[in-house]
Every structure is written in C-alpha cells, then in structure tokens.
Design a protein around this motif. Structure first.
Motif, PDB file in Angstrom:
ATOM      1  N   VAL A  16     -26.476  55.707  30.720  1.00 17.89           N
ATOM      2  CA  VAL A  16     -26.331  54.725  31.785  1.00 17.89           C
ATOM      3  C   VAL A  16     -25.036  53.554  31.342  1.00 17.89           C
ATOM      4  O   VAL A  16     -24.713  53.018  32.706  1.00 17.89           O
ATOM      5  CB  VAL A  16     -28.041  53.907  31.037  1.00 17.89           C
ATOM      6  CG1 VAL A  16     -28.191  52.504  31.506  1.00 17.89           C
ATOM      7  CG2 VAL A  16     -29.061  54.847  31.857  1.00 17.89           C
ATOM      8  N   LEU A  17     -24.844  54.012  30.016  1.00 20.96           N
ATOM      9  CA  LEU A  17     -23.562  52.455  29.792  1.00 20.96           C
ATOM     10  C   LEU A  17     -22.457  53.333  30.790  1.00 20.96           C
ATOM     11  O   LEU A  17     -21.711  52.574  31.287  1.00 20.96           O
ATOM     12  CB  LEU A  17     -22.787  53.022  28.395  1.00 20.96           C
ATOM     13  CG  LEU A  17     -21.981  52.117  27.865  1.00 20.96           C
ATOM     14  CD1 LEU A  17     -21.798  50.265  28.683  1.00 20.96           C
ATOM     15  CD2 LEU A  17     -21.465  52.387  26.674  1.00 20.96           C
ATOM     16  N   LEU A  18     -22.277  54.417  30.130  1.00 20.93           N
ATOM     17  CA  LEU A  18     -21.151  55.417  31.269  1.00 20.93           C
ATOM     18  C   LEU A  18     -21.268  55.555  33.100  1.00 20.93           C
ATOM     19  O   LEU A  18     -20.364  55.286  33.416  1.00 20.93           O
ATOM     20  CB  LEU A  18     -20.707  56.463  30.504  1.00 20.93           C
ATOM     21  CG  LEU A  18     -20.315  57.216  29.792  1.00 20.93           C
ATOM     22  CD1 LEU A  18     -20.558  58.254  29.529  1.00 20.93           C
ATOM     23  CD2 LEU A  18     -18.900  56.314  29.229  1.00 20.93           C
ATOM     24  N   PRO A  23     -19.390  48.632  37.822  1.00 23.76           N
ATOM     25  CA  PRO A  23     -19.694  47.348  38.027  1.00 23.76           C
ATOM     26  C   PRO A  23     -19.542  46.706  36.130  1.00 23.76           C
ATOM     27  O   PRO A  23     -18.830  45.439  36.680  1.00 23.76           O
ATOM     28  CB  PRO A  23     -21.450  47.663  37.951  1.00 23.76           C
ATOM     29  CG  PRO A  23     -21.163  48.765  38.525  1.00 23.76           C
ATOM     30  CD  PRO A  23     -20.283  49.672  37.585  1.00 23.76           C
ATOM     31  N   MET A  24     -19.673  47.183  35.030  1.00 24.48           N
ATOM     32  CA  MET A  24     -19.238  45.986  34.067  1.00 24.48           C
ATOM     33  C   MET A  24     -17.638  45.226  33.941  1.00 24.48           C
ATOM     34  O   MET A  24     -17.481  44.309  34.007  1.00 24.48           O
ATOM     35  CB  MET A  24     -19.593  46.963  32.831  1.00 24.48           C
ATOM     36  CG  MET A  24     -20.900  47.168  32.698  1.00 24.48           C
ATOM     37  SD  MET A  24     -21.582  48.746  31.438  1.00 24.48           S
ATOM     38  CE  MET A  24     -20.763  47.286  29.854  1.00 24.48           C
ATOM     39  N   VAL A  25     -16.438  46.280  34.029  1.00 18.78           N
ATOM     40  CA  VAL A  25     -15.834  46.211  34.265  1.00 18.78           C
ATOM     41  C   VAL A  25     -15.093  44.659  35.462  1.00 18.78           C
ATOM     42  O   VAL A  25     -14.847  44.089  35.574  1.00 18.78           O
ATOM     43  CB  VAL A  25     -14.649  46.817  34.672  1.00 18.78           C
ATOM     44  CG1 VAL A  25     -13.228  46.687  34.970  1.00 18.78           C
ATOM     45  CG2 VAL A  25     -14.613  47.984  33.689  1.00 18.78           C
ATOM     46  N   LEU A  26     -16.277  45.506  36.802  1.00 21.92           N
ATOM     47  CA  LEU A  26     -15.304  44.525  37.718  1.00 21.92           C
ATOM     48  C   LEU A  26     -16.387  43.328  37.474  1.00 21.92           C
ATOM     49  O   LEU A  26     -16.465  42.555  38.462  1.00 21.92           O
ATOM     50  CB  LEU A  26     -16.319  45.021  39.036  1.00 21.92           C
ATOM     51  CG  LEU A  26     -15.158  45.739  39.451  1.00 21.92           C
ATOM     52  CD1 LEU A  26     -16.474  46.676  41.502  1.00 21.92           C
ATOM     53  CD2 LEU A  26     -14.109  46.110  40.735  1.00 21.92           C
ATOM     54  N   LEU A  27     -17.355  43.066  37.215  1.00 25.34           N
ATOM     55  CA  LEU A  27     -18.535  41.957  36.555  1.00 25.34           C
ATOM     56  C   LEU A  27     -17.098  41.257  35.630  1.00 25.34           C
ATOM     57  O   LEU A  27     -17.246  39.746  35.653  1.00 25.34           O
ATOM     58  CB  LEU A  27     -19.575  42.420  35.883  1.00 25.34           C
ATOM     59  CG  LEU A  27     -20.200  40.755  35.635  1.00 25.34           C
ATOM     60  CD1 LEU A  27     -20.459  40.214  37.051  1.00 25.34           C
ATOM     61  CD2 LEU A  27     -21.461  40.956  34.848  1.00 25.34           C
ATOM     62  N   VAL A  63     -19.319  38.403  44.787  1.00 25.33           N
ATOM     63  CA  VAL A  63     -18.795  40.071  44.004  1.00 25.33           C
ATOM     64  C   VAL A  63     -19.437  40.464  42.977  1.00 25.33           C
ATOM     65  O   VAL A  63     -19.929  41.065  42.667  1.00 25.33           O
ATOM     66  CB  VAL A  63     -17.299  40.158  44.252  1.00 25.33           C
ATOM     67  CG1 VAL A  63     -16.573  41.221  43.678  1.00 25.33           C
ATOM     68  CG2 VAL A  63     -16.697  39.927  45.416  1.00 25.33           C
ATOM     69  N   ALA A  64     -19.430  39.059  41.697  1.00 27.01           N
ATOM     70  CA  ALA A  64     -19.969  38.873  40.714  1.00 27.01           C
ATOM     71  C   ALA A  64     -21.623  39.276  41.467  1.00 27.01           C
ATOM     72  O   ALA A  64     -22.178  39.188  39.768  1.00 27.01           O
ATOM     73  CB  ALA A  64     -19.390  37.748  39.616  1.00 27.01           C
ATOM     74  N   VAL A  65     -21.617  38.899  41.368  1.00 27.07           N
ATOM     75  CA  VAL A  65     -23.492  38.840  41.605  1.00 27.07           C
ATOM     76  C   VAL A  65     -23.667  40.025  42.838  1.00 27.07           C
ATOM     77  O   VAL A  65     -24.201  40.965  42.264  1.00 27.07           O
ATOM     78  CB  VAL A  65     -24.050  37.768  43.594  1.00 27.07           C
ATOM     79  CG1 VAL A  65     -25.585  37.984  43.245  1.00 27.07           C
ATOM     80  CG2 VAL A  65     -24.036  36.283  42.265  1.00 27.07           C
ATOM     81  N   SER A  66     -23.296  41.176  43.167  1.00 30.23           N
ATOM     82  CA  SER A  66     -23.540  42.057  43.440  1.00 30.23           C
ATOM     83  C   SER A  66     -22.934  43.392  42.814  1.00 30.23           C
ATOM     84  O   SER A  66     -23.585  44.736  42.825  1.00 30.23           O
ATOM     85  CB  SER A  66     -22.566  42.569  43.922  1.00 30.23           C
ATOM     86  OG  SER A  66     -20.979  42.885  44.358  1.00 30.23           O
ATOM     87  N   ASN A  67     -22.612  42.999  41.935  1.00 29.55           N
ATOM     88  CA  ASN A  67     -22.262  43.764  40.471  1.00 29.55           C
ATOM     89  C   ASN A  67     -23.034  43.119  39.820  1.00 29.55           C
ATOM     90  O   ASN A  67     -23.374  43.722  38.327  1.00 29.55           O
ATOM     91  CB  ASN A  67     -21.536  43.561  39.972  1.00 29.55           C
ATOM     92  CG  ASN A  67     -20.117  43.986  40.477  1.00 29.55           C
ATOM     93  OD1 ASN A  67     -20.213  44.603  40.917  1.00 29.55           O
ATOM     94  ND2 ASN A  67     -19.502  43.766  40.814  1.00 29.55           N
ATOM     95  N   ILE A  72     -28.175  45.716  33.291  1.00 30.20           N
ATOM     96  CA  ILE A  72     -28.085  47.189  32.266  1.00 30.20           C
ATOM     97  C   ILE A  72     -27.067  47.854  31.519  1.00 30.20           C
ATOM     98  O   ILE A  72     -27.769  48.681  30.532  1.00 30.20           O
ATOM     99  CB  ILE A  72     -28.398  48.223  33.948  1.00 30.20           C
ATOM    100  CG1 ILE A  72     -30.141  47.246  34.561  1.00 30.20           C
ATOM    101  CG2 ILE A  72     -29.612  48.933  33.670  1.00 30.20           C
ATOM    102  CD1 ILE A  72     -29.926  47.634  35.850  1.00 30.20           C
ATOM    103  N   GLY A  73     -25.541  47.802  31.883  1.00 28.57           N
ATOM    104  CA  GLY A  73     -24.797  48.655  31.470  1.00 28.57           C
ATOM    105  C   GLY A  73     -24.652  47.850  29.838  1.00 28.57           C
ATOM    106  O   GLY A  73     -24.425  48.514  29.030  1.00 28.57           O
TER     107      GLY A  73
END
Length: 117
Positions: A16-18, A23-27, A63-67, A72-73
C-alpha cells in the motif's frame, strides 16, 4: 503464527505504501508550493499581484486535494513502523521462573510467602 501474520501484514502495508508513493510525493510538493505561494502573497504589495497569487494558490490547492489518497500511504507507513517495532521487540527469555526448583532460596521465598498469608 503471530510472527507470520505480522509479516503478512507488513507485506500488505509495504504494498500500500509503494502504491501511494506517487501521491505522497505530489502532496508534499503541493503543500510546499502552497507555503511558497502564501509567503509571496504576504510580500506582494499590489492588488493584481495578490489576486494572481490567490489564483495560483487555488490551483495548487486543487492539486493537493486530488492527492488526498496519500493519507492512506501515510497510514500504511505508520502501520509498517508499528509492525516492525512489534517484530523486533524481544522478550527477556533469560529469566526462567520455575515453581518446582531445587534451589533452596527459591523454595524459602515461596514458603515465606505462604506463611505470611
């Protein structure tokens, strides 16, 4: 059996993390950009500049809200940390408690405790 189940849960959390790493990087980048936009908004003196920074901030906020799945990550990363801590803790196995010991001091302590009851 418990270690095996922790291992399987760790593999699931790692997957799940991978999966949510993008999205974690983009957030993270979006939050950093929102901080930069806010700082520039506060430095701006003109009304047109402030309107431009607000518009750019709203675009970056979308963009932040879409990620938002990056949360979850983050939960999976925390679960992986907890599983790792549970698997690496060792119980003190060097202390062996035996009631049927031939040690006279252990028997004395047991008998003394029975007498004090």
């Amino acid at each position: 059996m418990k270690k095996f189940l922790l291992f399987i849960a760790g593999l699931v959390a790692l997957g799940v993390l991978l999966t949510n790493l993008g999205p974690m990087v983009l957030l993270g980048v979006s939050v950093w950009l929102l901080y930069v936009v806010f700082k520039q908004f506060m430095k701006s003196d003109s009304t047109a500049g402030k309107i431009g920074w607000v518009a750019l901030g709203l675009i970056i906020l979308s963009v932040a809200v879409s990620n938002i799945y990056a949360v979850i990550g983050l939960v999976a990363a925390y679960a992986l940390y907890v599983i790792y801590k549970k698997m690496t803790t060792r119980k003190d196995e060097s202390v062996v408690k035996s009631n049927s010991s031939d040690d006279p001091f252990t028997n004395f302590e047991r008998q003394w405790a029975e007498l004090n009851k």
